[in-house]
Design a protein around this motif. Structure first.
Motif, PDB file in Angstrom:
ATOM      1  N   ASN A  96      -7.609  -0.467  18.257  1.00 41.60           N
ATOM      2  CA  ASN A  96      -9.047  -0.600  18.221  1.00 41.60           C
ATOM      3  C   ASN A  96      -9.937  -1.755  17.740  1.00 41.60           C
ATOM      4  OD1 ASN A  96      -9.302   2.356  19.155  1.00 41.60           O
ATOM      5  ND2 ASN A  96      -8.781   3.116  17.299  1.00 41.60           N
ATOM      6  N   ALA A  97      -9.227  -2.549  17.205  1.00 41.23           N
ATOM      7  CA  ALA A  97      -9.688  -3.770  16.721  1.00 41.23           C
ATOM      8  C   ALA A  97     -10.033  -4.565  18.034  1.00 41.23           C
ATOM      9  CB  ALA A  97      -8.679  -4.647  15.869  1.00 41.23           C
ATOM     10  N   THR A  98     -11.186  -5.493  17.813  1.00 38.28           N
ATOM     11  CA  THR A  98     -11.715  -6.148  18.931  1.00 38.28           C
ATOM     12  C   THR A  98     -11.319  -7.912  18.570  1.00 38.28           C
ATOM     13  OG1 THR A  98     -13.695  -6.867  17.760  1.00 38.28           O
ATOM     14  CG2 THR A  98     -13.748  -5.167  19.192  1.00 38.28           C
ATOM     15  N   VAL A  99     -10.964  -8.476  19.819  1.00 35.89           N
ATOM     16  CA  VAL A  99     -10.347  -9.870  19.849  1.00 35.89           C
ATOM     17  C   VAL A  99     -11.530 -10.770  20.695  1.00 35.89           C
ATOM     18  CG1 VAL A  99      -8.591 -11.272  20.673  1.00 35.89           C
ATOM     19  CG2 VAL A  99      -8.092  -9.100  19.842  1.00 35.89           C
ATOM     20  N   THR A 100     -11.790 -11.630  20.148  1.00 35.21           N
ATOM     21  CA  THR A 100     -12.544 -12.659  20.843  1.00 35.21           C
ATOM     22  C   THR A 100     -11.735 -13.815  21.471  1.00 35.21           C
ATOM     23  OG1 THR A 100     -14.565 -12.633  19.273  1.00 35.21           O
ATOM     24  CG2 THR A 100     -14.445 -14.570  20.687  1.00 35.21           C
ATOM     25  N   VAL A 101     -11.925 -13.853  22.748  1.00 34.58           N
ATOM     26  CA  VAL A 101     -10.908 -14.721  23.559  1.00 34.58           C
ATOM     27  C   VAL A 101     -11.001 -16.237  23.310  1.00 34.58           C
ATOM     28  CG1 VAL A 101      -9.995 -15.291  25.843  1.00 34.58           C
ATOM     29  CG2 VAL A 101     -10.785 -12.908  25.327  1.00 34.58           C
ATOM     30  N   SER A 102     -10.081 -16.828  22.716  1.00 32.19           N
ATOM     31  CA  SER A 102     -10.332 -18.479  22.659  1.00 32.19           C
ATOM     32  C   SER A 102     -10.354 -19.142  23.836  1.00 32.19           C
ATOM     33  CB  SER A 102      -9.163 -18.678  21.784  1.00 32.19           C
ATOM     34  OG  SER A 102      -7.899 -18.915  22.384  1.00 32.19           O
ATOM     35  N   HIS A 103     -10.839 -20.558  23.782  1.00 27.33           N
ATOM     36  CA  HIS A 103     -10.619 -21.274  25.116  1.00 27.33           C
ATOM     37  C   HIS A 103      -9.157 -21.637  25.507  1.00 27.33           C
ATOM     38  CE1 HIS A 103     -11.344 -24.884  27.572  1.00 27.33           C
ATOM     39  NE2 HIS A 103     -10.143 -25.429  26.913  1.00 27.33           N
ATOM     40  N   ASP A 104      -8.327 -21.644  24.490  1.00 22.98           N
ATOM     41  CA  ASP A 104      -6.751 -21.708  24.872  1.00 22.98           C
ATOM     42  C   ASP A 104      -6.508 -20.436  25.786  1.00 22.98           C
ATOM     43  OD1 ASP A 104      -6.778 -24.169  23.891  1.00 22.98           O
ATOM     44  OD2 ASP A 104      -5.417 -23.310  22.099  1.00 22.98           O
ATOM     45  N   ALA A 105      -7.043 -19.239  25.162  1.00 24.23           N
ATOM     46  CA  ALA A 105      -6.362 -17.822  25.843  1.00 24.23           C
ATOM     47  C   ALA A 105      -6.808 -18.016  27.419  1.00 24.23           C
ATOM     48  CB  ALA A 105      -6.771 -16.766  25.123  1.00 24.23           C
ATOM     49  N   ALA A 106      -8.402 -18.266  27.491  1.00 22.60           N
ATOM     50  CA  ALA A 106      -8.901 -18.324  28.826  1.00 22.60           C
ATOM     51  C   ALA A 106      -8.498 -19.304  29.533  1.00 22.60           C
ATOM     52  CB  ALA A 106     -10.523 -18.474  28.594  1.00 22.60           C
ATOM     53  N   ASN A 107      -7.612 -20.251  29.288  1.00 23.46           N
ATOM     54  CA  ASN A 107      -7.064 -21.367  30.012  1.00 23.46           C
ATOM     55  C   ASN A 107      -5.780 -21.508  29.895  1.00 23.46           C
ATOM     56  OD1 ASN A 107      -9.767 -22.859  31.122  1.00 23.46           O
ATOM     57  ND2 ASN A 107      -9.912 -22.170  29.013  1.00 23.46           N
ATOM     58  N   PRO A 108      -4.689 -20.521  30.267  1.00 17.90           N
ATOM     59  CA  PRO A 108      -3.296 -20.569  29.954  1.00 17.90           C
ATOM     60  C   PRO A 108      -2.468 -21.370  30.875  1.00 17.90           C
ATOM     61  CG  PRO A 108      -3.749 -18.642  31.433  1.00 17.90           C
ATOM     62  CD  PRO A 108      -5.104 -19.373  31.145  1.00 17.90           C
ATOM     63  N   GLY A 109      -3.118 -22.121  31.867  1.00 18.05           N
ATOM     64  CA  GLY A 109      -2.358 -23.327  32.365  1.00 18.05           C
ATOM     65  C   GLY A 109      -2.498 -22.815  34.182  1.00 18.05           C
ATOM     66  N   HIS A 110      -2.170 -24.160  34.859  1.00 22.42           N
ATOM     67  CA  HIS A 110      -2.578 -23.872  36.286  1.00 22.42           C
ATOM     68  C   HIS A 110      -1.438 -22.953  36.691  1.00 22.42           C
ATOM     69  CE1 HIS A 110      -3.345 -25.072  40.530  1.00 22.42           C
ATOM     70  NE2 HIS A 110      -2.096 -25.492  40.680  1.00 22.42           N
ATOM     71  N   SER A 111      -1.977 -21.964  37.755  1.00 17.36           N
ATOM     72  CA  SER A 111      -1.139 -21.181  38.548  1.00 17.36           C
ATOM     73  C   SER A 111      -0.559 -20.040  37.746  1.00 17.36           C
ATOM     74  CB  SER A 111      -0.059 -21.836  39.236  1.00 17.36           C
ATOM     75  OG  SER A 111      -0.443 -22.603  39.977  1.00 17.36           O
ATOM     76  N   SER A 112      -1.225 -20.080  36.380  1.00 16.45           N
ATOM     77  CA  SER A 112      -0.832 -18.750  35.481  1.00 16.45           C
ATOM     78  C   SER A 112      -1.206 -17.296  36.164  1.00 16.45           C
ATOM     79  CB  SER A 112      -1.521 -18.870  34.269  1.00 16.45           C
ATOM     80  OG  SER A 112      -0.521 -19.807  33.523  1.00 16.45           O
ATOM     81  N   SER A 113      -0.577 -16.149  35.832  1.00 16.53           N
ATOM     82  CA  SER A 113      -0.793 -14.980  36.266  1.00 16.53           C
ATOM     83  C   SER A 113      -1.913 -14.470  35.086  1.00 16.53           C
ATOM     84  CB  SER A 113       0.298 -13.915  36.161  1.00 16.53           C
ATOM     85  OG  SER A 113      -0.047 -12.841  36.182  1.00 16.53           O
ATOM     86  N   VAL A 114      -3.121 -14.119  35.402  1.00 12.48           N
ATOM     87  CA  VAL A 114      -4.040 -13.815  34.650  1.00 12.48           C
ATOM     88  C   VAL A 114      -4.734 -12.635  34.881  1.00 12.48           C
ATOM     89  CG1 VAL A 114      -4.632 -16.156  33.861  1.00 12.48           C
ATOM     90  CG2 VAL A 114      -5.909 -14.997  35.978  1.00 12.48           C
ATOM     91  N   CYS A 115      -5.616 -11.946  33.935  1.00 15.28           N
ATOM     92  CA  CYS A 115      -6.235 -10.979  34.117  1.00 15.28           C
ATOM     93  C   CYS A 115      -7.653 -10.891  34.025  1.00 15.28           C
ATOM     94  CB  CYS A 115      -5.904  -9.770  33.107  1.00 15.28           C
ATOM     95  SG  CYS A 115      -6.069  -9.964  31.335  1.00 15.28           S
ATOM     96  N   GLY A 116      -8.154 -12.380  34.102  1.00 17.23           N
ATOM     97  CA  GLY A 116      -9.348 -12.781  34.164  1.00 17.23           C
ATOM     98  C   GLY A 116     -10.121 -12.964  33.055  1.00 17.23           C
ATOM     99  N   LEU A 117      -9.881 -12.948  31.973  1.00 16.53           N
ATOM    100  CA  LEU A 117     -10.612 -13.336  30.644  1.00 16.53           C
ATOM    101  C   LEU A 117     -11.225 -14.399  30.726  1.00 16.53           C
ATOM    102  CD1 LEU A 117      -7.795 -11.825  28.082  1.00 16.53           C
ATOM    103  CD2 LEU A 117      -9.840 -10.583  29.299  1.00 16.53           C
ATOM    104  N   LYS A 118     -12.479 -14.754  29.996  1.00 20.70           N
ATOM    105  CA  LYS A 118     -13.313 -15.688  29.819  1.00 20.70           C
ATOM    106  C   LYS A 118     -13.250 -16.035  28.355  1.00 20.70           C
ATOM    107  CE  LYS A 118     -13.994 -15.983  34.409  1.00 20.70           C
ATOM    108  NZ  LYS A 118     -13.195 -16.660  35.110  1.00 20.70           N
ATOM    109  N   GLU A 119     -13.607 -17.338  27.951  1.00 19.87           N
ATOM    110  CA  GLU A 119     -13.699 -17.765  26.522  1.00 19.87           C
ATOM    111  C   GLU A 119     -14.950 -16.857  26.108  1.00 19.87           C
ATOM    112  OE1 GLU A 119     -14.580 -21.718  24.011  1.00 19.87           O
ATOM    113  OE2 GLU A 119     -14.084 -22.159  25.983  1.00 19.87           O
ATOM    114  N   GLY A 120     -14.809 -16.529  24.793  1.00 21.70           N
ATOM    115  CA  GLY A 120     -15.902 -15.944  24.126  1.00 21.70           C
ATOM    116  C   GLY A 120     -15.990 -14.172  24.600  1.00 21.70           C
ATOM    117  N   ASP A 121     -15.410 -13.771  25.684  1.00 22.93           N
ATOM    118  CA  ASP A 121     -15.093 -12.308  25.885  1.00 22.93           C
ATOM    119  C   ASP A 121     -14.679 -11.655  24.397  1.00 22.93           C
ATOM    120  OD1 ASP A 121     -15.933 -12.605  28.537  1.00 22.93           O
ATOM    121  OD2 ASP A 121     -13.804 -12.423  29.206  1.00 22.93           O
ATOM    122  N   VAL A 122     -15.233 -10.631  24.474  1.00 29.32           N
ATOM    123  CA  VAL A 122     -14.776  -9.575  23.216  1.00 29.32           C
ATOM    124  C   VAL A 122     -14.223  -8.311  23.747  1.00 29.32           C
ATOM    125  CG1 VAL A 122     -15.715  -8.467  21.030  1.00 29.32           C
ATOM    126  CG2 VAL A 122     -16.708 -10.408  21.598  1.00 29.32           C
TER     127      VAL A 122
END
Length: 301
Positions: A96-122
């Motif tokens: 139940n804890a919340t996580v603030t998405v970092s710049h690195d997490a939001a930009n994992p690399g070109h052609s990465s499989s992602v679930c669409g998170l943006k920097e600053g998402d909580v």
């Protein structure tokens, strides 16, 4: 424990409750494991065996290895890595804890499989886990690793110590997502050990058996965001049908150019016995599921 006259630090306790779930204090380390050697068997009359580099099937209720194809060869796991990532998070973090998405997490690399998170998402840990295992989000993997250990690099150390505690000693992990790296590898047998521990957690099974999950979180501006994460396992999407008398519970896919097409699967046979089946480095998605069906129909029942 000693070897060649030298004490081995952190040697396995062969009479311990620490490594395998379900141990009852009266058996040794491997008594609840499917144990085998490096001899391949089961390939006769298997049309699609040649389309993949490694595969295995394990009846975890009878403790039998049912199919063996290069079980101990080092292979790239791609996003099946996220099985271990999820296990560590489920064991160590508040869902139940919340996580603030970092710049690195939001930009994992070109052609990465992602679930669409943006920097600053909580977003909650639980929603991140669904994004990790259903959508196979590398962004979710990094966000979870940073939340748990401070950085993806520190989390990788925890991944390796956890894998070794399961007996998965022929593996090395350098990131939480499975992005290609020559030092990031496992084996079919090690992944069986990792997955068997993961499915001992009801919360893990609940996630991998879900077709979809609706996540609700906020963005950097505090506005509400809604997103539906969808399972990538072809059996759960309906793209592929399991053989008769086999009921698929769920699993984890993985695909990169280096790793090929990979699938780690949990199913039940007609006797309600649980089967772990794994295919690594298949030539394509169709071949992956065709081969998996051959294994399930030929060896799971």
């Amino acid at each position: 424990m000693t070897g060649c006259g030298t004490k081995i630090e952190n040697a396995y306790d062969t009479y311990s409750t620490d490594y395998i779930n379900g141990y009852n204090g009266s058996n040794y380390f491997a008594s609840n494991l499917c144990v085998t050697n490096d001899v391949n068997f089961g390939q006769d009359n298997m049309q699609f065996a040649k389309t993949a580099e490694g595969a295995g099937a394990f009846n975890i209720d009878t403790h039998q290895v049912l199919y063996s194809q290069n079980l101990f060869e080092k292979l790239y796991p791609a996003s099946t890595t996220k099985i271990l990532t999820a296990y560590i998070i489920l064991k160590n973090c508040d869902l139940n804890a919340t996580v603030t998405v970092s710049h690195d997490a939001a930009n994992p690399g070109h052609s990465s499989s992602v679930c669409g998170l943006k920097e600053g998402d909580v977003i909650t840990v639980q929603d991140l886990l669904y994004g990790l295992l259903l959508e196979s989000g590398n962004d979710a993997a990094i966000a979870l690793a940073e939340y748990c250990s401070g950085s993806a690099e520190e989390f990788a150390k925890l991944m390796n110590s956890t894998a070794k505690s399961f007996g998965a000693t022929n593996s090395n992990f350098v990131n939480p997502s499975g992005l290609p790296d020559e030092n990031h590898y496992t084996t079919i047998y090690d992944m069986y050990l990792i997955f068997s521990n993961a499915i001992s957690l009801e919360s893990f099974v609940a996630i991998i058996s879900s077709q979809t999950h609706d996540a609700a979180y906020t963005n950097a501006q505090g506005a509400a965001v809604s997103k539906t994460f969808k399972n990538t396992c072809g059996y759960l999407t309906g793209a592929y049908t399991a053989p008769e008398n086999v009921t698929v519970t769920g699993g984890k896919t993985g695909t990169t150019g280096e790793a090929g097409h990979c699938l780690v699967l949990l199913s039940q046979n007609a006797k309600n016995e649980r089967i772990i089946s794994i295919v690594y480095k298949a030539d394509g998605k169709k071949d992956l599921y065709s081969f998996m069906n051959e294994i399930l129909s030929g060896f799971a029942n």
